[in-house]
Design a protein around this motif. Structure first.
Motif: not given
Length: 131
Positions: A38-40, A77-81, A84-88, A104-111
């Protein structure tokens, strides 16, 4: 997006989801996969809608949901998650009245990148944007 101060200069995403909703479509309750850090950033286009949040979202009827938090998403609009709003909490978009597109733009954890994935060399050369 960095130049307009929508995304931070340090944010280089590596994943994108495009949702195209026709009249009557919805996005059911879900939590985005934890392989994404996060964030998304979710951009809304074509028509306004609301997004609902709740640990357990009630399904009232097909495409109709009940959550404790409802946030309007106006066109452009742009919502930034994050947090808790993103993970729970789960989130969803109830049935839309008009055609709507969200990106929606994400970043995947490199590992967590899939085994054998060959990154696009042009994307790998991108650097953080200097303001």
């Amino acid at each position: 997006m960095v130049k307009w101060n929508i995304l931070p200069a340090t944010c280089i995403t590596n994943s994108c989801i495009i949702n195209i909703c026709n009249e009557g479509d919805c996005i059911p309750p879900h939590i985005d996969h934890h392989d994404f850090v996060t964030p998304f950033y979710t951009f809304s286009f074509l028509s306004k809608s609301n997004i609902l949040f709740e640990k357990v979202i009630a399904i009232v009827s097909p495409g109709e949901f009940r959550g404790s938090v409802e946030i309007p998403l106006p066109v452009g609009s742009v919502l930034i998650l994050k947090g808790n709003g993103a993970n729970i909490d789960k989130h969803c978009i109830p049935r839309v009245r008009h055609r709507r597109v969200s990106v929606t733009f994400h970043r995947m954890d490199d590992c967590k990148m899939p085994y054998g994935l060959q990154p696009d060399s042009e994307l790998e050369e991108l650097l953080s944007y200097d303001l």
